[in-house]
Design a protein around this motif. Sequence first.
Motif, short mmCIF file in Angstrom:
data_model
loop_
_atom_site.label_atom_id
_atom_site.label_comp_id
_atom_site.label_asym_id
_atom_site.label_seq_id
_atom_site.Cartn_x
_atom_site.Cartn_y
_atom_site.Cartn_z
N TYR A 117 6.89 2.37 3.05
CA TYR A 117 8.06 2.24 4.30
C TYR A 117 9.12 0.99 3.58
CZ TYR A 117 5.60 4.89 7.85
OH TYR A 117 5.03 5.82 8.56
N PHE A 156 -5.99 -8.73 10.05
CA PHE A 156 -6.91 -7.99 9.30
C PHE A 156 -7.38 -9.18 8.10
CE2 PHE A 156 -8.48 -5.55 5.53
CZ PHE A 156 -9.57 -4.93 6.02
N TRP A 157 -6.36 -9.59 7.71
CA TRP A 157 -6.58 -10.56 6.41
C TRP A 157 -6.75 -12.05 6.88
CZ3 TRP A 157 -7.38 -7.62 2.65
CH2 TRP A 157 -6.81 -6.42 2.48
N PHE A 207 -5.74 5.10 -0.74
CA PHE A 207 -5.96 4.33 0.51
C PHE A 207 -5.70 5.24 1.83
CE2 PHE A 207 -4.03 1.60 3.94
CZ PHE A 207 -5.11 0.77 4.19
N ASN A 266 2.10 -5.68 3.14
CA ASN A 266 1.00 -6.25 3.63
C ASN A 266 -0.09 -5.40 2.47
OD1 ASN A 266 -1.20 -6.34 5.17
ND2 ASN A 266 -1.20 -4.48 6.53
N THR A 300 4.46 3.47 13.87
CA THR A 300 3.77 3.04 12.58
C THR A 300 4.77 2.83 11.36
OG1 THR A 300 2.20 4.55 13.01
CG2 THR A 300 2.17 3.77 10.73
N GLY A 301 4.68 1.54 10.84
CA GLY A 301 5.65 1.68 9.68
C GLY A 301 6.74 0.67 9.94
N GLY A 334 7.45 -2.35 11.07
CA GLY A 334 7.27 -3.78 10.80
C GLY A 334 7.68 -3.62 9.26
N ASP A 335 7.03 -2.72 8.62
CA ASP A 335 7.35 -2.76 6.94
C ASP A 335 8.75 -2.16 6.91
OD1 ASP A 335 4.51 -3.10 6.76
OD2 ASP A 335 4.22 -1.08 7.04
N ARG A 338 -2.32 -0.77 19.31
CA ARG A 338 -2.94 0.42 18.87
C ARG A 338 -4.22 -0.08 18.37
NH1 ARG A 338 0.52 0.27 13.28
NH2 ARG A 338 -0.39 -1.44 12.23
N ASP A 379 -1.72 8.14 5.95
CA ASP A 379 -1.91 7.77 7.14
C ASP A 379 -2.52 9.01 8.19
OD1 ASP A 379 -1.28 5.18 6.74
OD2 ASP A 379 0.54 5.30 7.41
N ALA A 422 -0.12 5.09 0.77
CA ALA A 422 -1.29 5.54 1.42
C ALA A 422 -1.31 6.82 2.21
CB ALA A 422 -1.62 4.46 2.87
N SER A 457 0.83 -0.97 0.01
CA SER A 457 0.01 0.04 -0.16
C SER A 457 0.95 1.28 0.01
CB SER A 457 -0.98 -0.05 1.32
OG SER A 457 -0.07 -0.25 2.56
N TRP A 493 -5.91 5.13 6.19
CA TRP A 493 -5.64 4.30 7.31
C TRP A 493 -5.47 5.35 8.46
CZ3 TRP A 493 -1.57 3.78 10.91
CH2 TRP A 493 -1.80 2.77 11.89
N GLY A 548 2.05 7.48 3.91
CA GLY A 548 2.53 6.18 4.80
C GLY A 548 2.04 5.04 3.89
N GLY A 549 1.81 3.80 4.33
CA GLY A 549 1.44 2.65 3.36
C GLY A 549 2.69 1.68 3.75
P1 AMP Z 1 2.88 -1.59 10.48
O1 AMP Z 1 2.95 -0.23 11.45
O2 AMP Z 1 4.04 -1.84 10.12
O3 AMP Z 1 1.87 -2.47 10.75
O4 AMP Z 1 2.37 -0.73 9.26
C1 AMP Z 1 1.64 0.44 9.20
C2 AMP Z 1 1.13 0.74 7.57
O5 AMP Z 1 0.25 -0.25 7.11
C3 AMP Z 1 0.33 2.10 7.48
O6 AMP Z 1 1.31 3.09 6.80
C4 AMP Z 1 -1.10 1.88 6.60
O7 AMP Z 1 -1.06 2.42 5.56
C5 AMP Z 1 -0.84 0.58 6.22
N1 AMP Z 1 -1.78 -0.57 6.58
C6 AMP Z 1 -2.69 -0.56 7.59
N2 AMP Z 1 -3.67 -1.44 7.22
C7 AMP Z 1 -3.56 -1.72 5.96
C8 AMP Z 1 -4.17 -2.65 5.19
N3 AMP Z 1 -5.38 -3.31 5.49
N4 AMP Z 1 -3.87 -2.95 3.82
C9 AMP Z 1 -2.61 -2.52 3.40
N5 AMP Z 1 -1.88 -1.37 4.20
C10 AMP Z 1 -2.57 -1.14 5.24
#
Ligand code: AMP
Length: 306
Positions: A31, A151-152, A80, A124, A233-234, A236-237, A93, A12, A10, A8, A82, A26-27
Amino acid sequence: MSLLTVGSVAFDAIETPFGKTDKIIGGAGTYISIASSFFTKPVRVVAVVGDDFPKEYIKTLEDQGVDTEGLQIKENEKTFFWAGKYHNDMNSRDTLVTELNVLENFDPIVPASYQGSEYIMLGNLSPQVQSTVIERLTQKPKLIVMDTMNFWMDIAFDDLMKTISMVDLLSINDEEARQLSGEYSLRKAAKKIMAMGPKYLIIKKGEHGALLFHKDEVFSAPALPLEEVFDPTGAGDTFAGGFIGYLAKTDDISFENMKKAVIYGSALASFCVEKFGTERLLEITDADVQTRVKEFHKLTAFDTTL
Ligand code: AMP
Protein backbone atom coordinates in the motif's frame (compact mmCIF):
# COMPACT_ATOMS: atom_id res chain seq x y z
CA MET A 1 13.71 13.05 -4.24
CA SER A 2 14.32 9.36 -3.70
CA LEU A 3 12.11 7.36 -1.39
CA LEU A 4 12.81 4.00 0.20
CA THR A 5 10.19 1.97 1.99
CA VAL A 6 10.30 -1.25 3.94
CA GLY A 7 7.13 -3.12 4.84
CA SER A 8 5.20 -6.32 4.47
CA VAL A 9 4.23 -7.55 1.01
CA ALA A 10 1.51 -10.01 1.75
CA PHE A 11 -1.46 -12.13 0.98
CA ASP A 12 -4.55 -10.77 2.72
CA ALA A 13 -7.96 -12.35 3.14
CA ILE A 14 -10.56 -9.78 4.08
CA GLU A 15 -14.09 -10.04 5.29
CA THR A 16 -16.35 -6.99 5.55
CA PRO A 17 -20.14 -6.65 5.84
CA PHE A 18 -20.07 -6.21 2.03
CA GLY A 19 -18.20 -9.32 1.05
CA LYS A 20 -15.20 -11.54 1.36
CA THR A 21 -11.98 -11.97 -0.61
CA ASP A 22 -9.71 -14.93 -1.13
CA LYS A 23 -6.00 -14.30 -0.84
CA ILE A 24 -5.31 -10.97 -2.53
CA ILE A 25 -2.22 -8.77 -2.68
CA GLY A 26 -1.80 -6.72 0.48
CA GLY A 27 0.75 -5.73 3.06
CA ALA A 28 1.88 -2.39 4.39
CA GLY A 29 4.80 -2.19 1.93
CA THR A 30 2.43 -2.75 -0.99
CA TYR A 31 0.00 0.00 0.00
CA ILE A 32 2.79 2.44 0.88
CA SER A 33 4.65 1.96 -2.38
CA ILE A 34 1.55 2.20 -4.56
CA ALA A 35 0.39 5.35 -2.74
CA SER A 36 3.76 7.10 -2.83
CA SER A 37 4.22 6.27 -6.52
CA PHE A 38 1.59 8.92 -7.28
CA PHE A 39 4.20 11.51 -6.30
CA THR A 40 7.68 10.12 -6.82
CA LYS A 41 9.11 7.33 -8.95
CA PRO A 42 10.69 4.86 -8.66
CA VAL A 43 9.74 3.98 -5.10
CA ARG A 44 12.42 1.67 -3.72
CA VAL A 45 10.97 -1.21 -1.76
CA VAL A 46 12.74 -3.52 0.72
CA ALA A 47 10.57 -6.55 1.42
CA VAL A 48 10.37 -10.32 1.25
CA VAL A 49 7.90 -12.80 -0.25
CA GLY A 50 7.86 -16.56 -0.75
CA ASP A 51 7.95 -18.33 -4.11
CA ASP A 52 4.16 -18.71 -3.86
CA PHE A 53 3.81 -14.99 -4.58
CA PRO A 54 2.48 -14.55 -8.15
CA LYS A 55 4.81 -12.90 -10.66
CA GLU A 56 1.93 -10.82 -11.99
CA TYR A 57 1.60 -9.14 -8.58
CA ILE A 58 5.25 -8.10 -8.77
CA LYS A 59 4.62 -6.82 -12.29
CA THR A 60 1.66 -4.81 -10.99
CA LEU A 61 3.99 -3.06 -8.56
CA GLU A 62 6.62 -2.48 -11.25
CA ASP A 63 4.04 -1.08 -13.67
CA GLN A 64 3.08 1.36 -10.94
CA GLY A 65 6.66 2.62 -10.74
CA VAL A 66 7.98 0.52 -7.87
CA ASP A 67 11.64 -0.56 -7.96
CA THR A 68 11.57 -4.20 -6.82
CA GLU A 69 15.33 -4.84 -6.69
CA GLY A 70 15.05 -4.97 -2.89
CA LEU A 71 12.15 -7.43 -2.95
CA GLN A 72 13.60 -10.79 -1.94
CA ILE A 73 11.90 -13.96 -3.17
CA LYS A 74 12.58 -16.92 -0.87
CA GLU A 75 12.47 -20.36 -2.45
CA ASN A 76 10.36 -23.00 -0.75
CA GLU A 77 8.97 -20.47 1.69
CA LYS A 78 5.55 -18.94 2.08
CA THR A 79 4.53 -15.30 1.83
CA PHE A 80 3.27 -13.50 4.94
CA PHE A 81 -0.46 -14.06 5.32
CA TRP A 82 -2.93 -11.92 7.22
CA ALA A 83 -6.69 -12.33 7.53
CA GLY A 84 -9.05 -9.83 9.10
CA LYS A 85 -12.76 -9.38 9.66
CA TYR A 86 -14.44 -5.99 10.04
CA HIS A 87 -17.34 -5.33 12.36
CA ASN A 88 -20.49 -3.64 11.11
CA ASP A 89 -19.27 -0.11 11.83
CA MET A 90 -16.07 -0.79 9.79
CA ASN A 91 -14.03 1.08 12.40
CA SER A 92 -12.92 -1.97 14.27
CA ARG A 93 -11.69 -5.31 13.06
CA ASP A 94 -10.49 -8.61 14.40
CA THR A 95 -7.30 -10.17 13.15
CA LEU A 96 -8.20 -13.76 12.34
CA VAL A 97 -4.82 -15.01 11.14
CA THR A 98 -1.24 -13.70 11.21
CA GLU A 99 1.16 -16.18 9.60
CA LEU A 100 4.56 -14.53 9.60
CA ASN A 101 6.14 -17.16 7.30
CA VAL A 102 8.97 -15.40 5.39
CA LEU A 103 8.78 -12.44 7.76
CA GLU A 104 9.87 -14.58 10.68
CA ASN A 105 13.55 -14.46 9.69
CA PHE A 106 13.50 -11.44 7.43
CA ASP A 107 16.93 -9.92 6.91
CA PRO A 108 16.18 -6.56 5.24
CA ILE A 109 18.94 -6.19 2.68
CA VAL A 110 19.30 -2.66 1.32
CA PRO A 111 20.66 -2.89 -2.26
CA ALA A 112 23.62 -0.61 -3.07
CA SER A 113 21.45 1.20 -5.63
CA TYR A 114 19.05 2.23 -2.83
CA GLN A 115 21.77 3.98 -0.80
CA GLY A 116 21.43 7.76 -0.66
CA SER A 117 17.63 7.64 -0.40
CA GLU A 118 16.52 10.91 1.19
CA TYR A 119 13.10 9.86 2.44
CA ILE A 120 12.59 6.65 4.40
CA MET A 121 9.21 5.11 5.20
CA LEU A 122 9.33 2.28 7.71
CA GLY A 123 6.03 0.46 7.25
CA ASN A 124 4.45 -1.74 9.85
CA LEU A 125 6.90 -4.58 10.57
CA SER A 126 8.90 -5.85 13.51
CA PRO A 127 10.66 -2.84 15.07
CA GLN A 128 13.89 -4.79 15.01
CA VAL A 129 13.70 -5.06 11.20
CA GLN A 130 12.84 -1.37 11.00
CA SER A 131 15.89 -0.34 13.06
CA THR A 132 18.14 -2.68 11.05
CA VAL A 133 17.16 -0.82 7.89
CA ILE A 134 18.11 2.50 9.51
CA GLU A 135 21.43 1.06 10.67
CA ARG A 136 22.19 -0.17 7.14
CA LEU A 137 21.80 3.23 5.51
CA THR A 138 25.22 4.61 4.65
CA GLN A 139 24.01 8.21 4.34
CA LYS A 140 21.80 10.13 6.73
CA PRO A 141 18.34 10.62 5.20
CA LYS A 142 16.38 13.87 5.34
CA LEU A 143 13.37 12.29 7.00
CA ILE A 144 12.56 8.93 8.56
CA VAL A 145 8.89 8.15 9.08
CA MET A 146 7.76 5.08 11.00
CA ASP A 147 4.42 3.35 11.24
CA THR A 148 3.66 0.65 13.78
CA MET A 149 0.77 -1.09 15.53
CA ASN A 150 -0.32 -2.40 18.94
CA PHE A 151 0.84 -5.94 18.00
CA TRP A 152 4.46 -4.77 18.43
CA MET A 153 3.68 -2.84 21.63
CA ASP A 154 2.46 -6.11 23.07
CA ILE A 155 5.27 -8.41 21.98
CA ALA A 156 8.38 -6.29 21.33
CA PHE A 157 8.11 -3.21 23.54
CA ASP A 158 11.83 -2.63 24.13
CA ASP A 159 12.73 -2.96 20.43
CA LEU A 160 9.86 -0.65 19.62
CA MET A 161 11.08 2.03 22.03
CA LYS A 162 14.58 1.81 20.53
CA THR A 163 13.28 2.23 16.97
CA ILE A 164 10.92 5.06 17.93
CA SER A 165 13.91 6.94 19.35
CA MET A 166 15.66 6.72 15.94
CA VAL A 167 12.94 8.26 13.74
CA ASP A 168 11.78 11.79 12.95
CA LEU A 169 8.06 11.09 12.69
CA LEU A 170 5.85 8.37 14.13
CA SER A 171 2.46 7.55 12.65
CA ILE A 172 0.00 5.53 14.76
CA ASN A 173 -3.73 5.39 15.42
CA ASP A 174 -5.51 6.95 18.39
CA GLU A 175 -5.93 3.71 20.33
CA GLU A 176 -2.25 2.91 19.91
CA ALA A 177 -1.22 6.45 20.95
CA ARG A 178 -3.19 5.98 24.16
CA GLN A 179 -1.68 2.55 24.77
CA LEU A 180 1.87 3.78 24.12
CA SER A 181 1.60 6.89 26.32
CA GLY A 182 -0.86 5.76 28.99
CA GLU A 183 -2.72 9.05 28.42
CA TYR A 184 -6.32 9.38 27.27
CA SER A 185 -6.02 12.97 26.02
CA LEU A 186 -4.40 12.83 22.58
CA ARG A 187 -2.70 16.16 23.24
CA LYS A 188 -1.02 14.78 26.37
CA ALA A 189 -0.30 11.50 24.59
CA ALA A 190 1.40 13.43 21.78
CA LYS A 191 3.68 15.28 24.24
CA LYS A 192 4.74 12.04 25.88
CA ILE A 193 5.36 10.25 22.59
CA MET A 194 7.40 13.12 21.13
CA ALA A 195 9.52 12.99 24.31
CA MET A 196 10.40 9.41 23.29
CA GLY A 197 12.29 10.75 20.25
CA PRO A 198 10.22 11.70 17.20
CA LYS A 199 9.97 15.44 16.52
CA TYR A 200 6.67 14.91 14.74
CA LEU A 201 3.71 12.68 15.44
CA ILE A 202 0.69 11.75 13.37
CA ILE A 203 -2.30 10.25 15.14
CA LYS A 204 -4.72 8.57 12.71
CA LYS A 205 -8.36 8.51 13.72
CA GLY A 206 -9.86 6.37 10.97
CA GLU A 207 -13.08 7.88 9.64
CA HIS A 208 -12.46 10.93 11.85
CA GLY A 209 -9.30 12.07 10.12
CA ALA A 210 -5.80 12.63 11.46
CA LEU A 211 -3.82 14.95 13.73
CA LEU A 212 -0.29 16.16 13.05
CA PHE A 213 1.77 17.32 16.05
CA HIS A 214 5.08 19.17 16.26
CA LYS A 215 6.26 20.91 19.45
CA ASP A 216 3.19 22.90 20.60
CA GLU A 217 1.55 22.95 17.19
CA VAL A 218 -1.25 20.74 16.02
CA PHE A 219 -2.99 20.42 12.65
CA SER A 220 -6.24 18.57 12.23
CA ALA A 221 -7.18 16.97 8.92
CA PRO A 222 -10.69 15.69 8.29
CA ALA A 223 -11.55 12.43 6.63
CA LEU A 224 -13.93 12.74 3.72
CA PRO A 225 -17.38 11.50 4.68
CA LEU A 226 -17.87 8.82 2.02
CA GLU A 227 -21.19 7.29 1.04
CA GLU A 228 -19.70 3.85 0.87
CA VAL A 229 -16.73 2.28 2.58
CA PHE A 230 -16.06 -1.20 1.30
CA ASP A 231 -12.78 -2.17 2.89
CA PRO A 232 -10.60 -0.06 5.21
CA THR A 233 -7.62 -2.42 4.93
CA GLY A 234 -4.46 -0.56 4.08
CA ALA A 235 -5.96 2.89 4.63
CA GLY A 236 -3.34 3.74 7.26
CA ASP A 237 -0.48 2.55 5.06
CA THR A 238 -1.90 4.35 2.04
CA PHE A 239 -2.13 7.50 4.13
CA ALA A 240 1.51 7.13 5.17
CA GLY A 241 2.63 6.41 1.60
CA GLY A 242 0.79 9.45 0.24
CA PHE A 243 2.15 11.61 3.07
CA ILE A 244 5.81 10.76 2.54
CA GLY A 245 5.44 10.57 -1.25
CA TYR A 246 4.20 14.15 -1.28
CA LEU A 247 7.08 15.29 0.95
CA ALA A 248 9.61 13.51 -1.26
CA LYS A 249 8.14 15.12 -4.38
CA THR A 250 8.16 18.64 -2.93
CA ASP A 251 11.36 18.09 -0.90
CA ASP A 252 10.11 20.41 1.83
CA ILE A 253 9.78 19.13 5.40
CA SER A 254 8.45 22.33 6.96
CA PHE A 255 5.39 21.98 9.21
CA GLU A 256 3.36 24.00 6.65
CA ASN A 257 4.19 21.54 3.89
CA MET A 258 3.55 18.57 6.17
CA LYS A 259 -0.02 19.86 6.57
CA LYS A 260 -0.46 19.55 2.81
CA ALA A 261 1.15 16.13 2.86
CA VAL A 262 -1.38 15.01 5.50
CA ILE A 263 -4.20 16.06 3.16
CA TYR A 264 -2.67 14.27 0.17
CA GLY A 265 -2.25 11.16 2.31
CA SER A 266 -5.86 11.44 3.48
CA ALA A 267 -7.07 11.88 -0.11
CA LEU A 268 -5.35 8.68 -1.21
CA ALA A 269 -6.63 6.79 1.83
CA SER A 270 -10.16 7.89 0.95
CA PHE A 271 -9.81 6.15 -2.42
CA CYS A 272 -8.26 3.05 -0.89
CA VAL A 273 -11.37 2.22 1.16
CA GLU A 274 -13.76 2.47 -1.80
CA LYS A 275 -12.97 -1.02 -3.09
CA PHE A 276 -11.35 -4.19 -1.80
CA GLY A 277 -7.59 -4.31 -1.33
CA THR A 278 -5.48 -2.24 -3.73
CA GLU A 279 -8.09 -2.30 -6.53
CA ARG A 280 -9.21 1.32 -6.33
CA LEU A 281 -5.68 2.71 -5.93
CA LEU A 282 -4.66 0.95 -9.12
CA GLU A 283 -7.40 2.55 -11.23
CA ILE A 284 -7.30 6.22 -10.16
CA THR A 285 -5.32 8.95 -11.93
CA ASP A 286 -3.32 11.96 -10.75
CA ALA A 287 -6.27 14.14 -11.79
CA ASP A 288 -8.59 12.13 -9.51
CA VAL A 289 -6.22 12.76 -6.60
CA GLN A 290 -6.13 16.48 -7.34
CA THR A 291 -9.94 16.68 -7.50
CA ARG A 292 -10.24 14.91 -4.18
CA VAL A 293 -7.71 17.20 -2.49
CA LYS A 294 -9.94 20.11 -3.55
CA GLU A 295 -12.92 18.34 -1.96
CA PHE A 296 -10.95 18.13 1.29
CA HIS A 297 -10.28 21.84 1.10
CA LYS A 298 -13.93 22.66 0.48
CA LEU A 299 -15.00 20.45 3.36
CA THR A 300 -13.37 22.62 6.02
CA ALA A 301 -12.81 26.04 4.40
CA PHE A 302 -14.91 28.84 5.85
CA ASP A 303 -14.94 32.60 6.09
CA THR A 304 -13.79 33.98 9.47
CA THR A 305 -15.15 37.55 9.09
CA LEU A 306 -17.73 38.61 11.67
P1 AMP B 1 -3.79 -1.23 7.91
O1 AMP B 1 -5.19 -1.52 7.48
O2 AMP B 1 -3.29 0.10 7.41
O3 AMP B 1 -3.57 -1.44 9.36
O4 AMP B 1 -2.84 -2.29 7.18
C1 AMP B 1 -3.26 -3.55 6.82
C2 AMP B 1 -2.10 -4.31 6.18
O5 AMP B 1 -1.12 -4.59 7.18
C3 AMP B 1 -2.56 -5.63 5.62
O6 AMP B 1 -2.41 -5.57 4.20
C4 AMP B 1 -1.63 -6.68 6.26
O7 AMP B 1 -1.06 -7.53 5.33
C5 AMP B 1 -0.58 -5.87 6.99
N1 AMP B 1 -0.28 -6.42 8.32
C6 AMP B 1 -1.15 -6.81 9.28
N2 AMP B 1 -0.50 -7.26 10.39
C7 AMP B 1 0.83 -7.14 10.13
C8 AMP B 1 2.04 -7.45 10.85
N3 AMP B 1 1.99 -7.97 12.09
N4 AMP B 1 3.22 -7.21 10.25
C9 AMP B 1 3.27 -6.69 9.02
N5 AMP B 1 2.20 -6.38 8.27
C10 AMP B 1 0.97 -6.60 8.81
